[in-house]
Scaffold this active site. Structure first.
Site, PDB file in Angstrom:
ATOM      1  N   ASP A   1       0.826  -1.203   0.000  1.00  9.67           N
ATOM      2  CA  ASP A   1       0.000   0.000   0.000  1.00  9.67           C
ATOM      3  C   ASP A   1       0.860   1.253   0.000  1.00  9.67           C
ATOM      4  O   ASP A   1       2.032   1.218   0.324  1.00  9.67           O
ATOM      5  CB  ASP A   1      -0.834   0.057   1.291  1.00  9.67           C
ATOM      6  CG  ASP A   1      -1.992  -0.900   1.238  1.00  9.67           C
ATOM      7  OD1 ASP A   1      -2.360  -1.314   0.135  1.00  9.67           O
ATOM      8  OD2 ASP A   1      -2.518  -1.223   2.318  1.00  9.67           O
TER       9      ASP A   1
ATOM     10  N   LYS B   1      -3.086   2.811  -2.073  1.00  7.00           N
ATOM     11  CA  LYS B   1      -4.370   3.394  -1.698  1.00  7.00           C
ATOM     12  C   LYS B   1      -4.127   4.693  -0.985  1.00  7.00           C
ATOM     13  O   LYS B   1      -3.419   4.760   0.002  1.00  7.00           O
ATOM     14  CB  LYS B   1      -5.083   2.459  -0.727  1.00  7.00           C
ATOM     15  CG  LYS B   1      -5.852   1.409  -1.422  1.00  7.00           C
ATOM     16  CD  LYS B   1      -7.062   1.129  -0.586  1.00  7.00           C
ATOM     17  CE  LYS B   1      -7.626  -0.217  -0.866  1.00  7.00           C
ATOM     18  NZ  LYS B   1      -8.428  -0.676   0.238  1.00  7.00           N
TER      19      LYS B   1
ATOM     20  N   MET C   1      -8.722   7.785   9.903  1.00  5.54           N
ATOM     21  CA  MET C   1      -9.249   8.410   8.680  1.00  5.54           C
ATOM     22  C   MET C   1     -10.200   9.555   8.996  1.00  5.54           C
ATOM     23  O   MET C   1     -11.231   9.712   8.342  1.00  5.54           O
ATOM     24  CB  MET C   1      -9.989   7.358   7.819  1.00  5.54           C
ATOM     25  CG  MET C   1      -9.069   6.267   7.318  1.00  5.54           C
ATOM     26  SD  MET C   1      -9.928   4.954   6.451  1.00  5.54           S
ATOM     27  CE  MET C   1     -10.373   3.878   7.791  1.00  5.54           C
TER      28      MET C   1
HETATM   29  N1  SAH Z   1      -4.771  -0.931   8.992  1.00  8.76           N
HETATM   30  C1  SAH Z   1      -4.317   0.361   9.383  1.00  8.76           C
HETATM   31  C2  SAH Z   1      -5.369   1.436   9.192  1.00  8.76           C
HETATM   32  C3  SAH Z   1      -5.657   1.709   7.747  1.00  8.76           C
HETATM   33  S1  SAH Z   1      -6.805   2.994   7.564  1.00  8.76           S
HETATM   34  C4  SAH Z   1      -3.866   0.309  10.833  1.00  8.76           C
HETATM   35  O1  SAH Z   1      -4.067  -0.697  11.512  1.00  8.76           O
HETATM   36  O2  SAH Z   1      -3.284   1.282  11.304  1.00  8.76           O
HETATM   37  C5  SAH Z   1      -5.764   4.373   7.227  1.00  8.76           C
HETATM   38  C6  SAH Z   1      -5.735   5.295   8.422  1.00  8.76           C
HETATM   39  O3  SAH Z   1      -4.822   4.805   9.375  1.00  8.76           O
HETATM   40  C7  SAH Z   1      -5.260   6.697   8.131  1.00  8.76           C
HETATM   41  O4  SAH Z   1      -6.268   7.502   7.604  1.00  8.76           O
HETATM   42  C8  SAH Z   1      -4.845   7.156   9.498  1.00  8.76           C
HETATM   43  O5  SAH Z   1      -5.948   7.504  10.286  1.00  8.76           O
HETATM   44  C9  SAH Z   1      -4.274   5.895  10.070  1.00  8.76           C
HETATM   45  N2  SAH Z   1      -2.819   5.855   9.905  1.00  8.76           N
HETATM   46  C10 SAH Z   1      -2.076   5.014   9.170  1.00  8.76           C
HETATM   47  N3  SAH Z   1      -0.762   5.273   9.316  1.00  8.76           N
HETATM   48  C11 SAH Z   1      -0.670   6.296  10.174  1.00  8.76           C
HETATM   49  C12 SAH Z   1       0.396   7.032  10.757  1.00  8.76           C
HETATM   50  N4  SAH Z   1       1.667   6.744  10.488  1.00  8.76           N
HETATM   51  N5  SAH Z   1       0.090   8.019  11.615  1.00  8.76           N
HETATM   52  C13 SAH Z   1      -1.173   8.327  11.933  1.00  8.76           C
HETATM   53  N6  SAH Z   1      -2.213   7.679  11.411  1.00  8.76           N
HETATM   54  C14 SAH Z   1      -1.980   6.667  10.560  1.00  8.76           C
END
Ligand code: SAH
Length: 507
Positions: free
Chosen positions: A36, A58, A173
């Site tokens: 991703d 994505k 998100m």
């Molecule tokens: N599966 C992922 C979530 C995917 S949805 C998990 O477990 O973290 C994508 C969302 O994850 C983003 O919109 C944000 O809210 C969060 N996210 C992913 N990476 C991030 C990061 N490094 N810092 C803050 N939020 C993050």
């Protein structure tokens, strides 16, 4: 044909050090990697040679592949009998649609495994110093999405019914909808002064935290310039003392630095900078590989014991020399009684890894100083000297040694080539985001940066990096090419380079 297998692997929140041991093992043996947008480019250094890489990036407004297409790719590659690693940001089963991918695999009868990752709410919590629970204030923890899947018609989050007392709410998100979400939460009974912390790019060197209260967070975040990805933490613990923000206190935290490196080489410089909190983009400009001519090796090794000096001009030379050496010999004593010279501290350190000490290291780490230091030993007249080199080594060393009447053999053990950067994730990250600084540690690094310039064009709003040089030789090359030298290390060593960077960019 044997059936392939798909590993649904959580890559963690971004910081490459937060990969699990199992994830690392799987990446290191992947035949196909499907990843991703939010997955850090550093993982590509772990990939075995020849692994096919598919970015299904994505990103809001950038759905380069639809969910169905991603699933088709997984099925097709596994159908070819491949070992597929599907690397997903955070944890695969938390707001990542990993469940749908697993279901598609199960229905197609394709074997799969799921490897958990640190979900971004946990990363945000740890790296901001905001505990998600606290015995006195928070007993309930909620992970909720702030952005409903546009393809999903039915459910929407019932913000009003979330627990209000003793609860911490972590919103994924949620950046685009922050004002609406804050409004719904307060309508639902959350008090306007509930502490809120938005952790942007959690766990990464360029992490930022925007703190505020529910009633005003939407304005505060706007002024702050908060952007996705971020985790929004709502609850009493978000207002706890900033004394716990250990990560933000590191001197280079918030800085993004580019290190030019060779493909597949773990960079000592990167890890030194990362330890100080920097976000490091390792640009693999060149690919270095072993390049020993068997006939030359035979000649060199058959008379190795007759040399008086063995001279190394780079850590790569040391690595590939000893690789060839131990193919021929079993015992380090086959080196005989020769003396060993290294161009600088890093090279000497590499030699030390083979339990061999270095007899001579010049004060300045460059070919001229090495030659001068060797000449000053007064031992070169009729002495046999073996200079270990790559295909691009400078002749200055050989010339000076020959002038001092040494009998010099040049032993080429590795070669340097350009890496294809068009699809490289680290190069992509650099093009899109830029950096605070770019560090050059060799003239060849400078030249390959310029050679690769067309793949490194920064986008309009990317940060323009300052150019940083390890020492006078590298600086001279930069100037020759017309590149400014914004900063030069005091001494030509990695330690001094890092020190200068901290002085200039540190908090
Ligand atoms: N599966 C992922 C979530 C995917 S949805 C998990 O477990 O973290 C994508 C969302 O994850 C983003 O919109 C944000 O809210 C969060 N996210 C992913 N990476 C991030 C990061 N490094 N810092 C803050 N939020 C993050």
């Amino acid at each position: 044909m044997p059936k392939g297998v798909v590993y649904l692997v959580g890559a963690g929140p971004g910081n490459p050090d937060l990969l699990t041991v199992r994830a690392k093992q799987l990446i290191e043996s992947a035949e196909v990697l499907v990843y991703d947008y939010l997955v850090h480019p550093a993982f590509t250094h772990l990939l075995p040679e020849g692994c096919e890489q598919i970015c299904v990036g994505k990103r809001k407004g950038f759905h380069s592949k639809k969910q169905e297409e991603i699933q088709e790719i997984l099925l097709a590659k596994a159908g070819e009998g491949k070992r597929v690693v599907r690397l997903k940001g955070g944890d695969p089963f938390i707001f990542g649609r990993g469940g749908e991918e697993a279901l598609a695999l199960a229905e197609a009868g394709i074997p799969f495994e799921v490897v958990p990752g640190i979900t971004s709410a946990m990363g945000a919590s740890a790296f901001s110093g905001i505990p998600l629970t606290n015995r006195n204030t928070n007993a309930t923890l909620v992970f909720v999405t702030g952005h409903e899947d546009p393809e999903k018609m039915d459910t929407t989050v019932d913000w009003g019914s979330l627990p209000k007392q003793n609860a911490t709410i972590c919103i994924y998100m949620g950046v685009a909808n922050l004002s609406r979400i804050a409004g719904r939460l307060s309508e639902g009974g959350f008090s306007m002064d509930t502490p809120v912390a938005c952790v942007e790019w959690a766990t990464m060197g360029h992490q930022r935290i925007c703190r505020g209260q529910l009633g005003t967070i939407s304005e505060t975040a706007k002024a702050f310039g908060l952007k996705a990805p971020a985790i929004i933490i709502v609850g009493e613990t978000a207002g706890m003392s900033e004394d716990l923000s250990w990560f933000e206190k590191k001197p280079l935290q918030g800085r993004r630095l580019v290190v030019t490196r060779s493909q597949g080489q773990a960079s000592e410089l990167s890890s030194m900078l990362e330890k100080l909190g920097a976000e490091v983009i390792g640009l693999p400009l060149i690919t270095i590989s072993g390049n020993v001519n068997p006939k030359t090796a035979e000649d060199v090794f058959s008379e190795i014991a007759s040399y008086d000096w063995l001279v190394f001009s780079s850590p790569n030379g040391v690595r590939y020399f000893f690789e060839a050496f131990f193919k021929k010999f079993e015992d380090i004593r086959s080196l005989g009684f020769l003396r060993i010279a290294a161009v600088g501290k890093s090279t000497a350190k590499e030699i030390k890894k083979y339990f061999v000490s270095t007899d001579l290291v010049p004060e300045q780490a460059n070919a001229e100083s090495l030659a001068e230091a060797l000449v000053a030993t007064d031992s070169l007249d009729s002495a046999k000297v073996l200079v270990v080199a790559g295909n691009l080594g400078r002749d200055v060393l050989l010339d000076k040694l020959e002038e001092a009447r040494a009998i010099v053999d040049r032993f080429e053990v590795y070669k340097t080539e350009q890496t294809d950067l068009s699809e490289n994730p680290a190069a992509k990250m650099f093009r899109e985001q830029g950096a605070d600084g770019i560090l050059f540690t060799s003239s060849s690094g400078v030249r390959s940066f310029i050679d690769q310039a067309k793949h490194l064009q920064l986008s309009g709003d990317a940060l323009r990096p300052k150019t940083i040089s390890i020492g006078p030789i590298t600086s001279a090359t930069m100037k020759q090419i017309g590149m400014p030298v914004d900063l030069e290390a005091k001494e030509a060593s990695l330690e001094s380079l890092v020190e200068s960077v901290v002085k200039r960019f540190g908090k």
